[in-house]
Each structure stands twice: as C-alpha cells, then as structure tokens.
Design a protein around this motif. Structure first.
Motif, PDB file in Angstrom:
ATOM      1  N   ILE B  22       0.859  -1.200   0.000  1.00 20.91           N
ATOM      2  CA  ILE B  22       0.000   0.000   0.000  1.00 20.91           C
ATOM      3  C   ILE B  22       0.891   1.245   0.000  1.00 20.91           C
ATOM      4  CG2 ILE B  22      -1.680   1.318   1.388  1.00 20.91           C
ATOM      5  CD1 ILE B  22      -3.020  -1.123   0.347  1.00 20.91           C
ATOM      6  N   GLY B  23       1.987   1.169   0.770  1.00 17.38           N
ATOM      7  CA  GLY B  23       2.909   2.307   0.860  1.00 17.38           C
ATOM      8  C   GLY B  23       3.511   2.644  -0.499  1.00 17.38           C
ATOM      9  N   LEU B  24       3.899   1.628  -1.251  1.00 17.81           N
ATOM     10  CA  LEU B  24       4.476   1.875  -2.582  1.00 17.81           C
ATOM     11  C   LEU B  24       3.449   2.548  -3.490  1.00 17.81           C
ATOM     12  CD1 LEU B  24       6.515  -1.400  -3.138  1.00 17.81           C
ATOM     13  CD2 LEU B  24       7.436   0.891  -2.975  1.00 17.81           C
ATOM     14  N   LEU B  25       2.227   2.055  -3.385  1.00 15.30           N
ATOM     15  CA  LEU B  25       1.157   2.620  -4.212  1.00 15.30           C
ATOM     16  C   LEU B  25       0.926   4.090  -3.843  1.00 15.30           C
ATOM     17  CD1 LEU B  25      -0.591   1.258  -6.348  1.00 15.30           C
ATOM     18  CD2 LEU B  25      -2.320   0.862  -4.615  1.00 15.30           C
ATOM     19  N   LEU B  26       0.873   4.345  -2.537  1.00 15.74           N
ATOM     20  CA  LEU B  26       0.656   5.731  -2.085  1.00 15.74           C
ATOM     21  C   LEU B  26       1.857   6.614  -2.405  1.00 15.74           C
ATOM     22  CD1 LEU B  26      -1.100   5.141   1.362  1.00 15.74           C
ATOM     23  CD2 LEU B  26      -2.141   5.843  -0.782  1.00 15.74           C
ATOM     24  N   MET B  27       3.048   5.992  -2.435  1.00 17.98           N
ATOM     25  CA  MET B  27       4.233   6.766  -2.795  1.00 17.98           C
ATOM     26  C   MET B  27       4.112   7.277  -4.233  1.00 17.98           C
ATOM     27  SD  MET B  27       8.195   5.628  -3.041  1.00 17.98           S
ATOM     28  CE  MET B  27       7.966   5.093  -4.727  1.00 17.98           C
ATOM     29  N   VAL B  28       3.552   6.451  -5.105  1.00 16.22           N
ATOM     30  CA  VAL B  28       3.362   6.882  -6.496  1.00 16.22           C
ATOM     31  C   VAL B  28       2.354   8.034  -6.537  1.00 16.22           C
ATOM     32  CG1 VAL B  28       2.633   6.153  -8.799  1.00 16.22           C
ATOM     33  CG2 VAL B  28       3.920   4.586  -7.366  1.00 16.22           C
ATOM     34  N   VAL B  29       1.269   7.891  -5.744  1.00 11.13           N
ATOM     35  CA  VAL B  29       0.265   8.974  -5.686  1.00 11.13           C
ATOM     36  C   VAL B  29       0.931  10.258  -5.179  1.00 11.13           C
ATOM     37  CG1 VAL B  29      -1.900   9.728  -4.638  1.00 11.13           C
ATOM     38  CG2 VAL B  29      -1.604   7.332  -5.264  1.00 11.13           C
ATOM     39  N   MET B  30       1.715  10.105  -4.112  1.00 13.23           N
ATOM     40  CA  MET B  30       2.420  11.252  -3.519  1.00 13.23           C
ATOM     41  C   MET B  30       3.394  11.851  -4.547  1.00 13.23           C
ATOM     42  SD  MET B  30       4.297  10.950   0.154  1.00 13.23           S
ATOM     43  CE  MET B  30       2.938  10.439   1.165  1.00 13.23           C
ATOM     44  N   GLY B  31       4.095  10.974  -5.257  1.00 12.94           N
ATOM     45  CA  GLY B  31       5.073  11.404  -6.254  1.00 12.94           C
ATOM     46  C   GLY B  31       4.415  12.187  -7.380  1.00 12.94           C
ATOM     47  N   MET B  32       3.220  11.733  -7.797  1.00  9.14           N
ATOM     48  CA  MET B  32       2.495  12.429  -8.877  1.00  9.14           C
ATOM     49  C   MET B  32       2.206  13.877  -8.471  1.00  9.14           C
ATOM     50  SD  MET B  32       1.582  10.702 -11.608  1.00  9.14           S
ATOM     51  CE  MET B  32       1.764   9.031 -12.172  1.00  9.14           C
ATOM     52  N   GLY B  33       1.725  14.032  -7.234  1.00  4.67           N
ATOM     53  CA  GLY B  33       1.451  15.391  -6.732  1.00  4.67           C
ATOM     54  C   GLY B  33       2.728  16.187  -6.640  1.00  4.67           C
ATOM     55  N   GLY B 288      -3.010  15.175 -12.491  1.00  5.41           N
ATOM     56  CA  GLY B 288      -4.198  15.138 -11.627  1.00  5.41           C
ATOM     57  C   GLY B 288      -5.074  13.952 -11.964  1.00  5.41           C
ATOM     58  N   LEU B 289      -5.211  13.689 -13.258  1.00 10.67           N
ATOM     59  CA  LEU B 289      -6.022  12.545 -13.710  1.00 10.67           C
ATOM     60  C   LEU B 289      -5.389  11.234 -13.244  1.00 10.67           C
ATOM     61  CD1 LEU B 289      -8.487  11.760 -15.463  1.00 10.67           C
ATOM     62  CD2 LEU B 289      -6.905  11.562 -17.387  1.00 10.67           C
ATOM     63  N   PHE B 290      -4.067  11.131 -13.458  1.00 14.96           N
ATOM     64  CA  PHE B 290      -3.351   9.919 -13.007  1.00 14.96           C
ATOM     65  C   PHE B 290      -3.496   9.746 -11.500  1.00 14.96           C
ATOM     66  CE2 PHE B 290      -0.561   9.808 -16.906  1.00 14.96           C
ATOM     67  CZ  PHE B 290      -0.959   8.544 -17.283  1.00 14.96           C
ATOM     68  N   ARG B 291      -3.399  10.869 -10.815  1.00 15.91           N
ATOM     69  CA  ARG B 291      -3.463  10.831  -9.357  1.00 15.91           C
ATOM     70  C   ARG B 291      -4.821  10.313  -8.892  1.00 15.91           C
ATOM     71  NH1 ARG B 291      -2.675  15.728  -5.276  1.00 15.91           N
ATOM     72  NH2 ARG B 291      -1.571  14.609  -3.657  1.00 15.91           N
ATOM     73  N   ARG B 292      -5.864  10.843  -9.535  1.00 12.70           N
ATOM     74  CA  ARG B 292      -7.219  10.400  -9.160  1.00 12.70           C
ATOM     75  C   ARG B 292      -7.395   8.916  -9.464  1.00 12.70           C
ATOM     76  NH1 ARG B 292      -8.726  15.814 -10.090  1.00 12.70           N
ATOM     77  NH2 ARG B 292      -8.753  15.623 -12.325  1.00 12.70           N
ATOM     78  N   LEU B 293      -6.900   8.501 -10.646  1.00 14.19           N
ATOM     79  CA  LEU B 293      -7.012   7.078 -11.007  1.00 14.19           C
ATOM     80  C   LEU B 293      -6.277   6.204  -9.998  1.00 14.19           C
ATOM     81  CD1 LEU B 293      -6.581   7.163 -14.897  1.00 14.19           C
ATOM     82  CD2 LEU B 293      -8.599   6.453 -13.623  1.00 14.19           C
ATOM     83  N   ILE B 296      -8.167   5.819  -6.840  1.00  9.75           N
ATOM     84  CA  ILE B 296      -9.266   4.847  -6.995  1.00  9.75           C
ATOM     85  C   ILE B 296      -8.694   3.426  -6.963  1.00  9.75           C
ATOM     86  CG2 ILE B 296     -11.011   3.985  -8.614  1.00  9.75           C
ATOM     87  CD1 ILE B 296     -11.346   6.961  -9.516  1.00  9.75           C
ATOM     88  N   VAL B 297      -7.568   3.229  -7.696  1.00  9.17           N
ATOM     89  CA  VAL B 297      -6.932   1.906  -7.712  1.00  9.17           C
ATOM     90  C   VAL B 297      -6.502   1.519  -6.284  1.00  9.17           C
ATOM     91  CG1 VAL B 297      -4.893   0.640  -8.524  1.00  9.17           C
ATOM     92  CG2 VAL B 297      -6.192   2.044 -10.120  1.00  9.17           C
ATOM     93  N   SER B 298      -5.924   2.479  -5.566  1.00  8.70           N
ATOM     94  CA  SER B 298      -5.496   2.212  -4.179  1.00  8.70           C
ATOM     95  C   SER B 298      -6.690   1.792  -3.333  1.00  8.70           C
ATOM     96  CB  SER B 298      -4.858   3.452  -3.554  1.00  8.70           C
ATOM     97  OG  SER B 298      -3.847   3.936  -4.368  1.00  8.70           O
ATOM     98  N   ALA B 299      -7.794   2.516  -3.500  1.00  8.52           N
ATOM     99  CA  ALA B 299      -8.996   2.204  -2.704  1.00  8.52           C
ATOM    100  C   ALA B 299      -9.486   0.798  -3.022  1.00  8.52           C
ATOM    101  CB  ALA B 299     -10.082   3.231  -2.987  1.00  8.52           C
TER     102      ALA B 299
END
Lengths: 234, 403
Positions: B22-33, B288-293, B296-299
């Motif tokens: 989960i952390g790796l996934l969130l790291m990508v989300v964090m990285g996108m921002g 922003g689009l990637f981040r939102r996707l 959703i994938v993380s959820a």
C-alpha cells in the motif's frame, strides 16, 4: 457433590425446525420438549441426522425454531414465532458454548480467549484477568495461559474452550460433540470436566455425543431419532 | 483488549508486507502530486529569481517561455528612456542538447546581461558566478556537470565555474547561465561552410541590384562578417527585462511601453500566469487525472486486501458473534486494521519518497498542504475500503461455527 437446585436452566416445549419448503422440506426437529436443571448434565445421543445438532442450535439461540417455546433461566426467550430477548446479549450472559473444535481465536492467548468472553460483556479488565486465571487453574491449564492456541494440544484447547464457556457464569452450557477430536482418555477427561462444571458451577449442561463409553458420567441421557426425542435414561 | 492490534501482531509479517505494498502505491500517488508541484515551481523559478518587474517581448507573443520571441537588443536603450524605468537588460533563453562524456546533456541556456548581471542572485551549490565576459558557465547541479568541467558549445569551450541548485526549466532541463553575448553566439552558431555560403549569397545579391553595379567596392563588406554591415541591424534577444524605480506604478510603466507598436509587456505575475497556463497546466491536468485514477486503484486494492483479511477471519468472526460479541467490536476490528494499514502505508510512502524522489528525473516537491490532503484522502479510502469487509463480516452467521 451436586449443587443442583430446582430452578431449571432450560425449558423447551414443542420445538420444531423445518428446513426448505415444498418438495425439499425437511423436518429436522419435530415437537421436542425437554428440561435441564441447573447443576444437571444431560447427554443427547442418537444416530447421525437425528437432529441433535439442530436441536442444540435451537436451544443455544443460534437458529430460531419454527414453532415452540424456550425458557432459559426463567426468562422466555422464544415464544409464538418471536424472539423475546436481545439474542446476542442473552447468549453472552446466559450461555456457554463448546464445540468439536475448540474454536479459540488464533491470535489471542489462552488467557485472552477466556478474558474476551468477559470483556465482550463489558466486565473490567482487572476482574476478567483474575477470573480467567482462576478458570484456567480450575481446569488445569493455568501454565498454558500465555500460549497461543497453536501451541496447545487438542485436550488443552478444549479445556480453554470450557473455561471460556464458563467465563460469564452461564446458566446453560451447550456442547456439540466436544470430544470427537480427542482420543478416548482425553475425551473422558473432558466429559468428567463437564460433570464437574455442572455440579460445582451449578450450570445446566447439555452435551451432544456419540461416545457411549462416557455416558455413565451423565445425570441423564436423551435419545433422539428422526428429529424426535425417543427415550430418556437416568 | 484490542483485537485489531492482537491480530496484526499475530500476522505481523503479512501485515508489514501488505502495508509496504500500500505504501508503494501511495508513494506513487504522492510522487504524482510532487511532480506537479515541481513542474509549477520549475516554471516560475526563473521568473521569481530574476525578479524583473516587467518582461518586454515581441508584439502579440507570450514569450519568451511560451513561444518564440525576438526583439532587437537595442530596445534595452529605448525602454531605459521611459519614465520610471530603473534598469533594463536583455534576456536570451534557448535549449541545447549535446553529447558530453558519453551521455546526452540537455541545458536550457540563459543569457546574463554582462557586466551588470554576473549571476550573483543565483542560488549557489558550489563554485562562483561569472567573472569574465566570455567562455564561463554556471550550471545547475542536476546537469551532473562539475566545477571545472570543460564543455564545448558552438565554436568555443566553456568552463563550468559554479553550480546552482533548483534551477530547472519548465521542461525539466537543467539551466545553465552565461553572458548574453555567449548565449547568442551559441544560439546562432553556424558552421564555417554555412557562413561562407551566406556571405557568397550576399555578394551575389549585391551584384544583382544597381547598387552593386555602381559601387563594386561594397562587395568586400558584403562578403565579410554580419556585424560589419549596418543594414543587417543589431542582434536579437528573447526579451528585455525591466526594473521599475521604487515609488513608480509598475502597471503605469507597463502601459506606457505596451503602447509601442512593436512590443508586448507583461508584469512578473502576468509572466508567471502565462507559464502556469501553458505546458504546466496540461501537465497538471494529466498528473491530476493519473493521481485520481491511482487513488481509486489504491482504494480498490485496499478494499480487496481488507476483504481477503476479513474472509480469513470469518470463522473467528462467526465465533465472536456466537459468544455474543457486539457488532461494534467486529466493526472496530476491521476498521482499525484498515486505518492502521492506510496510516502505516502513508508513513512508508512518505519515508520511501524522501529517499527515492531525489533520484527522479523530474523534481518532486512535497508540499505540506498536499501531504495533509493526501493523509485525509487515505483516511477516507481506508474507511471506505473497510466497508466491503465489514459488509461480509456482518453477514457472517454464528451457525457457521457449527459446520
């Protein structure tokens, strides 16, 4: 020595349980009436498919009967197709359950498994901790208190399960083939334990069993066949 | 007794691995921002650092960053005559790509108006600014150049005299600073053959007109360097940067210059807006689009993990119900684990990001506000993700224990 008094732990009258409907209808329990006194240990025997476990599920408020009346510790809990109490609360306060498998929570130690039953009933941790140790000692597994279930033998697990069943000082203990997974020596020890619990803790105990070698330990034996109680032996 | 933590302790390895995932996934989300913030910061860094009050560019262009802008360099002198203007200097910006030490090197070259501007305002990481009019370079350290490196550009060899930090162009290229003349020399560098052909063409054009026939001595000048021919005009720059005297209204000075027919004028904020509305805006929307996707994938992944964890415990949950446990206890077991999973995943993402993000090709800027927002989002998706598991747990029948 028996501490039995005259108050019945359980009274059931006219219990019927039907599964399915129409062509698939099966009458698992048919018009069964029975009574178990406090301090009494009763065996429920009969061939497979006789309806013993279903009857136990009805008496333990695990499944509702189609018809009949159940009174536990002088409280009407089921009558006229209706459940009269908060089943979940009633089960934790008045019942103790023991099954073929001990069904201990695998991530809790033996002592924590016993404490859990009390803490679910909102008893303070200090009291639950002390009573759990008392019960484990009473049942001869105090030295295993801090062990996880995976580190206990089958017999020890069942003793812990009995301790958990006794935790909230139940009126009635229902046990479904509690010795089926044990060898004859350990099986008899567990049955002796139930007898001891019934007499010393003043709880009604009803045990479904196939083990006829231990029937001498019971105050009464009920025989069941085709969903009905056929005979009763003292 | 907290069942959630007891269960986690019992299945610690699995929980750690799941949290790491989960952390790796969130790291990508964090990285996108962070990449988006980096793009915005890179886009406005130069405008902010240069600090010019006004940007004078070619008429009707949004230059020099959004599109090509070319104005005569001598416009510096014209603008200097406007009331309220304190100083002016030319600005040149262009990108070069060269092979250096076996690797491709991209640099966005900025011309400094020597000798007024020696790059003293640049955020230094090592070395010094420019000390001579030619053949010196200050580069951003992200270019991997080192102080003392010799870099061939155009017909000259430039020595790296200093390194800056955080000077990245909006395209993500490292910036390099040299004098305006050098920057123009690099920008308009032609091969000797091209120069020879151009000079011959000029001589031929001269002979095709009457002037060439009556003044043949002009052919010598026409065949010489461009700088020696007054008719070809002065060199061109991308923009002229203007500093306004204290006490003068910047808008009024801008309006004055903007009235000229050959230039457009932008304030510092206007130039920043143009940068943000250009390529940075498209990147922002895409990220922003990637981040939102990804959220959703993380959820969904978290929901599936928690559902699986619940399925593993279904027998225990049925037993808990059988012995009379309240629904709140079971709900708490699943939800607390979900929140812990999300929380630990977030911390892993942050710590891992701190370690990995500096190695990303583009700058990743973690802003506190973004981190708080993401933390709240993670908290919400943790709760939402647990609902599937809770729904299954609530359907667990105590009679399952009998089977």
């Amino acid at each position: 020595m028996s501490l039995s008094n005259n108050n019945p732990a359980l009274q059931a009258a006219g219990l019927t349980k039907i599964y399915g409907s129409g062509h698939t209808e099966v009458v698992a329990v048919r018009d069964v009436s029975l009574s178990v006194a406090r301090g009494e240990i009763v065996a429920l025997v009969g061939p497979s498919g006789a309806g013993k476990s279903t009857l136990l599920a009805l008496l333990g408020l695990i499944r509702p009967p189609n018809t009949g009346r159940i009174i536990i510790d002088e409280t009407v809990v089921f009558d006229n197709h209706q459940v009269k109490v908060n089943v979940r609360r009633f089960r934790r306060q008045k019942f103790g359950f023991v099954f073929q498998k001990a069904n201990l929570i695998p991530f809790l130690t033996a002592a924590e498994n016993v404490r859990l039953a009390m803490e679910i009933d909102d008893q303070p941790a200090r009291i639950s901790r002390r009573r759990a140790m008392e019960l484990l000692e009473y049942l001869g597994v105090a030295e295993r208190a801090e062990n996880l279930p995976s580190m206990l033998s089958g017999g020890e697990e069942q003793r812990v399960a009995v301790a958990r069943a006794l935790a909230n000082r139940p009126s009635l203990i229902v046990a479904d083939e509690p010795t089926a997974a044990l060898d004859s020596v350990h099986g008899r020890q567990v049955m002796e334990l139930f007898r001891k619990v019934a007499h010393e803790q003043n709880a009604g105990v009803i045990v479904v069993t196939h083990d006829h070698r231990a029937l001498d330990l019971f105050d009464r034996t009920l025989e069941m066949e085709d969903g009905q109680l056929r005979k009763s032996h003292n | 007794m907290n069942l959630a933590t007891k269960d986690i302790k019992h299945n610690f390895g699995r929980f750690v691995l799941t949290s790491a995932g989960i952390g790796l996934l969130l790291m990508v989300v964090m990285g996108m921002g962070g990449i988006y913030r980096g793009i915005v910061e890179d886009a406005v860094t130069l405008v902010e650092r240069i600090g010019a009050d006004l940007w004078v560019v070619q008429k009707n262009t949004r230059g020099p960053f959004a599109e090509i802008s070319r104005i005569p360099r001598d416009l510096e002198d014209g603008v200097l005559t406007v009331p309220g203007v304190e100083s002016t200097h030319g600005f040149v910006s262009h990108t070069v790509q060269r092979d250096y030490k076996g690797k491709s090197l991209r640099l966005t070259i900025q011309g400094l108006s020597w000798p007024l501007d020696k790059g003293l305002w640049l955020p230094k990481a090592a070395g010094r600014g420019l000390t001579q009019a030619h053949y010196e370079l200050v580069a951003d350290k992200s270019s991997r150049l080192q102080v003392g490196d010799k870099l061939p550009l155009g017909k000259e060899i430039f020595t790296v005299k200093g390194l800056t930090k955080g000077m990245i162009s909006q395209a993500g290229d490292s910036m390099a600073f040299m004098t305006l003349d050098d920057a123009q020399a690099v920008q308009f560098d032609l091969s000797p053959e091209s120069i020879r052909i151009e000079r011959m063409a000029r001589v031929n054009r001269l002979f095709n007109i009457e002037l060439g026939q009556i003044q043949p001595q002009m052919s010598e000048r026409a065949g010489g360097p461009s700088s020696g021919i007054p008719a070809l005009g002065t060199s061109m720059v991308s923009a002229v940067l203007v500093s306004v005297k204290p006490g003068y209204n910047i808008e009024a000075v801008a309006k004055h210059i903007d009235a000229w027919p050959d230039v457009s004028v932008y304030t510092k904020d206007g130039q920043k807006q143009l940068l943000l509305q250009g390529p940075a805006d498209r990147a922002r929307r895409q990220l922003g689009l990637f981040r939102r996707l990804l959220i959703i994938v993380s959820a969904i992944i978290m929901a599936l993990i928690l559902y699986t964890l619940t399925l593993d415990k279904l027998h225990d949950i049925a037993m808990l119900k059988l012995i009379g446990a309240k629904n709140s206890l079971i709900l708490g077991l699943i939800m607390q684990q979900a929140i812990l999973l999300g929380g630990i995943g977030f911390c892993i993402a942050y710590l891992l990001g701190q370690w990995i993000f500096p190695y990303f090709p583009r700058r990743v800027v973690l802003v506190r506000g973004d981190l708080y927002s993401l933390a709240i989002i993670v908290f919400v998706i943790s709760i939402l993700a647990s609902l599937l598991g809770i729904w299954r747990a609530m359907r667990a029948d105590p009679s399952e224990v009998l089977s």
